[in-house]
Design a protein around this motif. Structure first.
Motif: not given
Length: 203
Positions: A103-107, A173-181, A186-194
């Motif tokens: 479910l995550l992108g390059d991050c 980011i919108d992507v084509s659905p799949s069995k795994k997603n 896709k979720i990108e730029n995930w940052e822990e802020k607090d």
């Protein structure tokens, strides 16, 4: 047999043929009608959108706009990643991180490297830790495709527990659905802020 009898017989035979033809045509018409109605209903069902709400109940969302459905998919994907990544123990670590990476992108590669650098799996085993989370809020802007999620992460071990906030931001980011997603995002730029520790009160 006289001519009048033959005429009556012919008329009767013609009548039977007419009744038979009408019956056959009626049967074909009824069958065609049933097929038409069935196909129409199947098309309607294929166009219906089925969603699962937060309580796990399935609903038909025929009147829901596509944007509303996408908003639901965005939130479900974000909640899934949050739970998979921060609610772990030594037994679920491998399975959860692998599922989250779909479910995550390059991050996701960066996040996994940080887990390995911090020896998260080793600490889970060595300290007999179990991590759980409670989500308090998710906000997503579907037009800008950005948002944040807020919650509390709890560390549970034999000699007690501690809690900390775990608030994160992300982009989508919108992507084509799949069995795994299944969410098609896709979720990108995930940052822990607090990640502030929460002081436990003792009474």
């Amino acid at each position: 047999m006289n001519i009048e009898s033959l005429t009556n017989y012919k008329k009767g035979f013609d009548l039977v043929k007419i009744i038979l033809i009408v019956t056959i045509l009626g049967a074909f018409s009824f069958t065609a009608f049933v097929v038409y109605v069935t196909q129409k209903e199947n098309n309607r069902l294929r166009q219906s959108v089925y969603i699962v709400d937060k309580s796990g109940n399935t609903q038909v969302a025929e009147e829901v706009a596509k944007q509303d459905v996408k908003q639901f998919q965005y939130e479900a994907a974000v909640r899934s990643v949050y739970k998979l990544w921060y609610e772990i123990d030594e037994n679920s670590y491998e399975k959860n991180t692998e599922a989250a990476l779909w479910l995550l992108g390059d991050c996701g590669k960066i996040m996994l490297k940080e887990y390995k650098d911090d020896r998260v799996l080793y600490n889970l085993k060595e300290k007999n830790l179990k991590l759980s989370v409670e989500i308090s809020d998710v906000q997503i802007d579907p037009n800008k495709k950005i948002g944040f999620i807020k919650g509390i992460q709890t560390f549970i071990r034999n000699n007690g527990m501690r809690k900390r906030t775990m608030n994160c931001t992300f982009s989508l980011i919108d992507v084509s659905p799949s069995k795994k997603n299944l969410f098609g995002v896709k979720i990108e730029n995930w940052e822990e802020k607090d990640k502030s520790e929460i002081t436990q009160s003792h009474e």
